[in-house]
Design a protein around this motif. Sequence first.
Motif, PDB file in Angstrom:
ATOM      1  N   PRO A 166     -22.268 -60.250  33.483  1.00 35.02           N
ATOM      2  CA  PRO A 166     -21.166 -59.331  32.768  1.00 35.02           C
ATOM      3  C   PRO A 166     -22.707 -58.890  31.974  1.00 35.02           C
ATOM      4  CG  PRO A 166     -20.580 -61.768  32.606  1.00 35.02           C
ATOM      5  CD  PRO A 166     -21.416 -61.256  33.450  1.00 35.02           C
ATOM      6  N   PRO A 167     -22.427 -57.893  30.611  1.00 35.47           N
ATOM      7  CA  PRO A 167     -23.605 -57.070  29.960  1.00 35.47           C
ATOM      8  C   PRO A 167     -24.004 -57.861  28.683  1.00 35.47           C
ATOM      9  CG  PRO A 167     -21.635 -55.903  30.694  1.00 35.47           C
ATOM     10  CD  PRO A 167     -21.643 -56.921  30.938  1.00 35.47           C
ATOM     11  N   PRO A 168     -24.552 -58.065  28.000  1.00 34.84           N
ATOM     12  CA  PRO A 168     -25.222 -59.045  27.001  1.00 34.84           C
ATOM     13  C   PRO A 168     -24.124 -59.040  26.051  1.00 34.84           C
ATOM     14  CG  PRO A 168     -27.190 -58.007  27.381  1.00 34.84           C
ATOM     15  CD  PRO A 168     -26.349 -57.652  28.303  1.00 34.84           C
ATOM     16  N   GLY A 169     -23.223 -60.131  26.117  1.00 30.03           N
ATOM     17  CA  GLY A 169     -22.125 -60.353  24.876  1.00 30.03           C
ATOM     18  C   GLY A 169     -20.605 -60.157  25.258  1.00 30.03           C
ATOM     19  N   HIS A 170     -20.501 -60.291  26.578  1.00 35.27           N
ATOM     20  CA  HIS A 170     -19.061 -59.577  27.527  1.00 35.27           C
ATOM     21  C   HIS A 170     -19.048 -60.586  28.453  1.00 35.27           C
ATOM     22  CE1 HIS A 170     -19.941 -55.934  25.349  1.00 35.27           C
ATOM     23  NE2 HIS A 170     -18.587 -55.292  26.129  1.00 35.27           N
ATOM     24  N   GLY A 171     -18.103 -60.691  28.768  1.00 38.08           N
ATOM     25  CA  GLY A 171     -18.066 -62.445  30.389  1.00 38.08           C
ATOM     26  C   GLY A 171     -16.871 -60.933  31.374  1.00 38.08           C
ATOM     27  N   ALA A 172     -16.150 -61.971  31.844  1.00 40.73           N
ATOM     28  CA  ALA A 172     -15.995 -60.154  32.932  1.00 40.73           C
ATOM     29  C   ALA A 172     -14.848 -60.507  33.463  1.00 40.73           C
ATOM     30  CB  ALA A 172     -16.665 -59.920  33.491  1.00 40.73           C
ATOM     31  N   LEU A 173     -13.682 -60.151  34.696  1.00 46.45           N
ATOM     32  CA  LEU A 173     -13.200 -60.885  35.478  1.00 46.45           C
ATOM     33  C   LEU A 173     -13.774 -59.827  36.666  1.00 46.45           C
ATOM     34  CD1 LEU A 173     -10.245 -61.172  36.321  1.00 46.45           C
ATOM     35  CD2 LEU A 173      -9.181 -59.214  35.821  1.00 46.45           C
ATOM     36  N   LEU A 174     -13.825 -60.766  37.786  1.00 45.98           N
ATOM     37  CA  LEU A 174     -13.290 -60.194  38.748  1.00 45.98           C
ATOM     38  C   LEU A 174     -12.860 -60.915  39.780  1.00 45.98           C
ATOM     39  CD1 LEU A 174     -15.944 -59.621  41.259  1.00 45.98           C
ATOM     40  CD2 LEU A 174     -16.173 -61.901  41.672  1.00 45.98           C
ATOM     41  N   LEU A 175     -11.192 -59.504  39.760  1.00 45.39           N
ATOM     42  CA  LEU A 175     -10.181 -59.464  40.571  1.00 45.39           C
ATOM     43  C   LEU A 175     -10.516 -58.887  41.600  1.00 45.39           C
ATOM     44  CD1 LEU A 175      -7.623 -59.552  39.756  1.00 45.39           C
ATOM     45  CD2 LEU A 175      -7.467 -57.357  39.289  1.00 45.39           C
ATOM     46  N   THR A 176     -10.327 -59.690  42.765  1.00 48.32           N
ATOM     47  CA  THR A 176     -10.182 -59.065  44.631  1.00 48.32           C
ATOM     48  C   THR A 176      -8.489 -58.874  44.953  1.00 48.32           C
ATOM     49  OG1 THR A 176     -11.851 -61.450  44.863  1.00 48.32           O
ATOM     50  CG2 THR A 176     -10.635 -60.783  46.899  1.00 48.32           C
ATOM     51  N   LEU A 177      -8.999 -57.486  45.011  1.00 50.44           N
ATOM     52  CA  LEU A 177      -7.280 -57.246  45.529  1.00 50.44           C
ATOM     53  C   LEU A 177      -7.495 -57.671  47.383  1.00 50.44           C
ATOM     54  CD1 LEU A 177      -7.150 -53.757  43.884  1.00 50.44           C
ATOM     55  CD2 LEU A 177      -5.940 -56.073  43.021  1.00 50.44           C
ATOM     56  N   GLN A 178      -6.781 -58.438  47.784  1.00 49.73           N
ATOM     57  CA  GLN A 178      -6.545 -58.927  49.387  1.00 49.73           C
ATOM     58  C   GLN A 178      -5.665 -58.222  50.216  1.00 49.73           C
ATOM     59  OE1 GLN A 178      -6.431 -63.487  47.508  1.00 49.73           O
ATOM     60  NE2 GLN A 178      -5.104 -63.196  48.975  1.00 49.73           N
ATOM     61  N   GLY A 179      -6.589 -58.203  51.057  1.00 46.26           N
ATOM     62  CA  GLY A 179      -5.707 -57.484  52.267  1.00 46.26           C
ATOM     63  C   GLY A 179      -6.860 -55.975  52.515  1.00 46.26           C
ATOM     64  N   ASN A 180      -6.306 -54.921  53.070  1.00 44.15           N
ATOM     65  CA  ASN A 180      -6.608 -53.350  53.082  1.00 44.15           C
ATOM     66  C   ASN A 180      -5.357 -52.430  53.411  1.00 44.15           C
ATOM     67  OD1 ASN A 180      -5.706 -53.701  56.347  1.00 44.15           O
ATOM     68  ND2 ASN A 180      -7.277 -55.186  56.334  1.00 44.15           N
ATOM     69  N   ALA A 181      -5.478 -51.425  53.197  1.00 46.13           N
ATOM     70  CA  ALA A 181      -4.596 -50.507  53.166  1.00 46.13           C
ATOM     71  C   ALA A 181      -4.335 -50.535  54.549  1.00 46.13           C
ATOM     72  CB  ALA A 181      -5.618 -48.644  52.826  1.00 46.13           C
ATOM     73  N   PHE A 182      -4.540 -50.605  55.897  1.00 44.87           N
ATOM     74  CA  PHE A 182      -4.107 -50.257  57.298  1.00 44.87           C
ATOM     75  C   PHE A 182      -2.536 -52.042  56.991  1.00 44.87           C
ATOM     76  CE2 PHE A 182      -3.865 -52.661  61.092  1.00 44.87           C
ATOM     77  CZ  PHE A 182      -2.938 -51.669  62.246  1.00 44.87           C
ATOM     78  N   THR A 183      -3.342 -53.096  56.419  1.00 45.04           N
ATOM     79  CA  THR A 183      -1.968 -54.152  56.326  1.00 45.04           C
ATOM     80  C   THR A 183      -1.161 -54.555  55.607  1.00 45.04           C
ATOM     81  OG1 THR A 183      -3.831 -56.036  54.837  1.00 45.04           O
ATOM     82  CG2 THR A 183      -3.946 -55.697  57.909  1.00 45.04           C
ATOM     83  N   THR A 184      -1.797 -53.863  53.980  1.00 42.29           N
ATOM     84  CA  THR A 184      -0.696 -53.877  52.764  1.00 42.29           C
ATOM     85  C   THR A 184      -0.424 -52.419  52.480  1.00 42.29           C
ATOM     86  OG1 THR A 184      -3.036 -53.863  51.740  1.00 42.29           O
ATOM     87  CG2 THR A 184      -1.836 -55.794  52.374  1.00 42.29           C
ATOM     88  N   GLY A 185      -0.973 -51.377  52.853  1.00 44.91           N
ATOM     89  CA  GLY A 185      -0.057 -49.971  52.254  1.00 44.91           C
ATOM     90  C   GLY A 185      -1.891 -48.977  50.861  1.00 44.91           C
ATOM     91  N   LEU A 186      -0.769 -48.830  50.565  1.00 43.67           N
ATOM     92  CA  LEU A 186      -1.372 -48.719  48.938  1.00 43.67           C
ATOM     93  C   LEU A 186      -2.339 -49.568  48.619  1.00 43.67           C
ATOM     94  CD1 LEU A 186       1.425 -45.562  48.373  1.00 43.67           C
ATOM     95  CD2 LEU A 186      -1.013 -45.126  50.099  1.00 43.67           C
ATOM     96  N   THR A 187      -3.560 -49.226  47.598  1.00 42.11           N
ATOM     97  CA  THR A 187      -3.878 -49.696  46.712  1.00 42.11           C
ATOM     98  C   THR A 187      -3.064 -50.352  45.273  1.00 42.11           C
ATOM     99  OG1 THR A 187      -6.098 -48.611  47.247  1.00 42.11           O
ATOM    100  CG2 THR A 187      -5.890 -50.173  45.421  1.00 42.11           C
ATOM    101  N   PRO A 188      -3.437 -51.302  45.483  1.00 38.41           N
ATOM    102  CA  PRO A 188      -2.136 -51.990  43.787  1.00 38.41           C
ATOM    103  C   PRO A 188      -2.520 -51.144  42.718  1.00 38.41           C
ATOM    104  CG  PRO A 188      -3.275 -53.307  45.445  1.00 38.41           C
ATOM    105  CD  PRO A 188      -3.339 -52.155  46.016  1.00 38.41           C
ATOM    106  N   THR A 189      -2.025 -50.985  41.901  1.00 35.40           N
ATOM    107  CA  THR A 189      -2.401 -50.544  40.518  1.00 35.40           C
ATOM    108  C   THR A 189      -2.970 -51.499  39.822  1.00 35.40           C
ATOM    109  OG1 THR A 189      -1.090 -48.801  40.389  1.00 35.40           O
ATOM    110  CG2 THR A 189      -1.966 -48.983  37.995  1.00 35.40           C
ATOM    111  N   VAL A 190      -4.298 -51.665  39.074  1.00 37.25           N
ATOM    112  CA  VAL A 190      -4.682 -51.906  38.193  1.00 37.25           C
ATOM    113  C   VAL A 190      -5.083 -51.663  36.800  1.00 37.25           C
ATOM    114  CG1 VAL A 190      -6.210 -54.364  37.557  1.00 37.25           C
ATOM    115  CG2 VAL A 190      -5.659 -53.666  40.057  1.00 37.25           C
TER     116      VAL A 190
END
Length: 167
Positions: free
Chosen positions: A41-65
């Motif tokens: 994360p940049p100075p003074g910030h934190g971060a979220l590392l969100l892993t969207l599991q799967g891929n377009a072949f096995t789960t379809g369209l990319t989820p909306t976040v």
Amino acid sequence: MTTPPPPHPPQQPHGHQPQGQPPHGQQVMPVSGPQASTMQPPPGHGALLLTLQGNAFTTGLTPTVHIDGYPVPAAFGPNFYPLRPGRHHVHVHAQWMRQYGQADLALEVHAGQTVPGFYAVPWHQFTTGSIGHDKQSRKGLGVMIAIIVATVAIICLCGLGSVLASA
């Protein structure tokens, strides 16, 4: 003469999905792909590392976040979102003929901290998604198998019925 926008957007009704920039000048500059998992994360910030599991072949369209009600870019795999310290709300859903796989996660982010998150799209569009701080399993496998077995059984019975009718 134009009037400058207010410093903070007005409170939105529950369920409203605002558009535009996040409040308080918070700049969300996400990074997706393998390099996201090594980012700090940049100075003074934190971060979220969100892993969207799967891929377009096995789960379809990319989820909306959405983070704190604002849409952010996302891709399958790790997604790195720098965030100001404090409480944040993450909403993820998938869309095909209708919105499905909804899942929400509330998290507290501290300066210098990267909070892990994982989201899994369900096997079908009649249930919610799975989200948490650990790897998630996809919901609805039993229903999906039952639908496939029932479809195959109906096709076989129709075929058998036509064979018996012609005999």
